[in-house]
Design a protein around this motif. Structure first.
Motif, mmCIF file in Angstrom:
data_model
loop_
_atom_site.group_PDB
_atom_site.id
_atom_site.type_symbol
_atom_site.label_atom_id
_atom_site.label_comp_id
_atom_site.label_asym_id
_atom_site.label_seq_id
_atom_site.Cartn_x
_atom_site.Cartn_y
_atom_site.Cartn_z
ATOM 1 N N LEU A 78 -2.175 0.726 -9.844
ATOM 2 C CA LEU A 78 -2.516 0.918 -8.529
ATOM 3 C C LEU A 78 -4.259 0.677 -8.097
ATOM 4 C CD1 LEU A 78 -0.428 3.951 -7.401
ATOM 5 C CD2 LEU A 78 -0.105 1.780 -7.027
ATOM 6 N N THR B 261 -3.160 0.404 -3.525
ATOM 7 C CA THR B 261 -2.566 -0.984 -3.426
ATOM 8 C C THR B 261 -1.848 -1.232 -4.735
ATOM 9 O OG1 THR B 261 -3.967 -1.885 -1.746
ATOM 10 C CG2 THR B 261 -2.707 -3.482 -2.785
ATOM 11 N N VAL B 262 -0.720 -1.770 -4.897
ATOM 12 C CA VAL B 262 0.050 -1.948 -6.019
ATOM 13 C C VAL B 262 -0.313 -3.464 -6.724
ATOM 14 C CG1 VAL B 262 2.428 -2.411 -7.123
ATOM 15 C CG2 VAL B 262 2.093 -0.913 -5.238
ATOM 16 N N GLU C 110 -2.594 6.914 -4.271
ATOM 17 C CA GLU C 110 -2.416 6.334 -3.029
ATOM 18 C C GLU C 110 -3.401 5.137 -3.259
ATOM 19 O OE1 GLU C 110 -3.615 6.376 1.755
ATOM 20 O OE2 GLU C 110 -3.596 8.131 0.688
ATOM 21 N N THR D 78 2.919 1.430 -13.449
ATOM 22 C CA THR D 78 2.581 0.891 -12.382
ATOM 23 C C THR D 78 1.047 1.144 -12.250
ATOM 24 O OG1 THR D 78 4.571 1.398 -11.265
ATOM 25 C CG2 THR D 78 2.929 0.765 -9.940
ATOM 26 N N TYR E 6 0.875 -1.157 -0.017
ATOM 27 C CA TYR E 6 0.034 -0.029 0.034
ATOM 28 C C TYR E 6 0.858 1.193 0.012
ATOM 29 C CZ TYR E 6 -3.979 3.043 1.093
ATOM 30 O OH TYR E 6 -4.915 4.236 1.160
ATOM 31 N N THR F 289 -6.857 1.985 -5.935
ATOM 32 C CA THR F 289 -7.265 3.087 -4.890
ATOM 33 C C THR F 289 -8.173 2.404 -4.037
ATOM 34 O OG1 THR F 289 -8.978 4.174 -6.179
ATOM 35 C CG2 THR F 289 -6.740 4.881 -6.493
#
Length: 274
Positions: A147, A136-137, A134, A145, A127, A149
């Motif tokens: 993510l 989690t990958v 912001e 990348t 995270y 949210t």
């Protein structure tokens, strides 16, 4: 006239048949090549998994291998049709330079992705705040990348933006601190409030016993005393502890019969002029 048409058709038939067979063979070569590429990528993933390679590194290597093998497949099919692959390679290199000059940002994302894999500021499942986003990958790709949210929105951020900005990884440490505040009204004893609130916060599910939660006097303002409430938890339980702490503050103060805070207005006394 009819004889000429028949003659032309007889001459064209071998050419058309040969072309059709060649196209069919090229299609078969493409399908077999795609299957072999998938097989090679799957085998590589199994080998890397058996050697306990990180999932992020596995995906990155698999993506690079897939791109290289697909380029080789296209070159092989063009060579099958009789095109000079050396000329094609030179053309591909020239196009690559032109595209690289025009899409320098894309190459920057690629280079940044390589550095992210090497230096490992985060991994899949962490995270983080990366590139101003912001979440989690989900994936660290060759160019960006991915993510997820907290409001369940998939966000794609260029690796160059990620590496050029501040990266905050909330999963690196075993726990993180939840920061909340509790406002007391004038006349409420803050020490009594701290004594009642501390065990209530410690009893919240998933709040760590070590380090223990703290409740301290943060400031004094126009409404009374301001307390800071700081429980600790694993990052997976952050929002649950965050909201439960708010509920515990409200429930504890209500049970103690504390009055709600309000702003105390002060009147200035102006001396009368003689």
């Amino acid at each position: 006239m009819e004889a000429e048409v028949i003659s032309m058709w007889d001459r064209a038939m071998p050419i058309l048949t040969g072309a059709a067979l060649k196209i069919a063979a090229a299609f078969a070569l493409y399908m077999v090549g795609r299957w072999l590429i998938s097989f090679a990528i799957n085998m590589l993933s199994k080998i890397l998994t058996a050697r306990n390679f990180d999932a992020t590194l596995q995906r990155y290597i698999a993506n690079i291998l897939g791109v290289v093998l697909n380029i080789l497949l296209v070159v092989a099919i063009l060579g099958y049709f009789g095109l000079q692959t050396t000329s094609f390679a030179a053309l591909l290199a020239g196009v690559g330079l032109a595209v690289g000059a025009a899409w320098s940002g894309l190459l920057g994302n690629f280079a940044a992705g390589a550095f992210l894999i090497i230096f490992r500021p985060y991994k899949v499942g962490d995270y983080v705040v990366a590139g101003g986003v912001e979440g989690t990958v989900v994936e660290i790709g060759m160019f960006n990348t991915v993510l997820n949210t907290p409001d369940n929105v998939v966000s794609v951020v260029g690796n160059a933006k990620v590496s050029g900005d501040v990266i905050r990884n909330f999963s690196s440490n075993p726990y993180r601190r939840v920061e909340r505040q509790a406002q007391l009204a004038f006349g409420v004893n803050p020490l009594d409030a701290i004594a009642k609130l501390t065990p209530a916060v410690a009893a919240i599910p998933n709040v760590l016993a070590e380090p223990a939660p703290t409740v301290e006097i943060l400031d004094f303002n126009e409404m009374g005393t301001l307390l800071c409430v700081r429980p600790y938890c694993h990052t997976d339980h952050y929002w649950q502890v965050y909201f439960d702490t708010n509920k515990v503050i409200a429930a504890t103060f209500a049970a103690a019969g504390y009055p709600p805070p309000f702003v105390v207005e002060r009147e200035e006394l102006v001396p009368l002029k003689k």
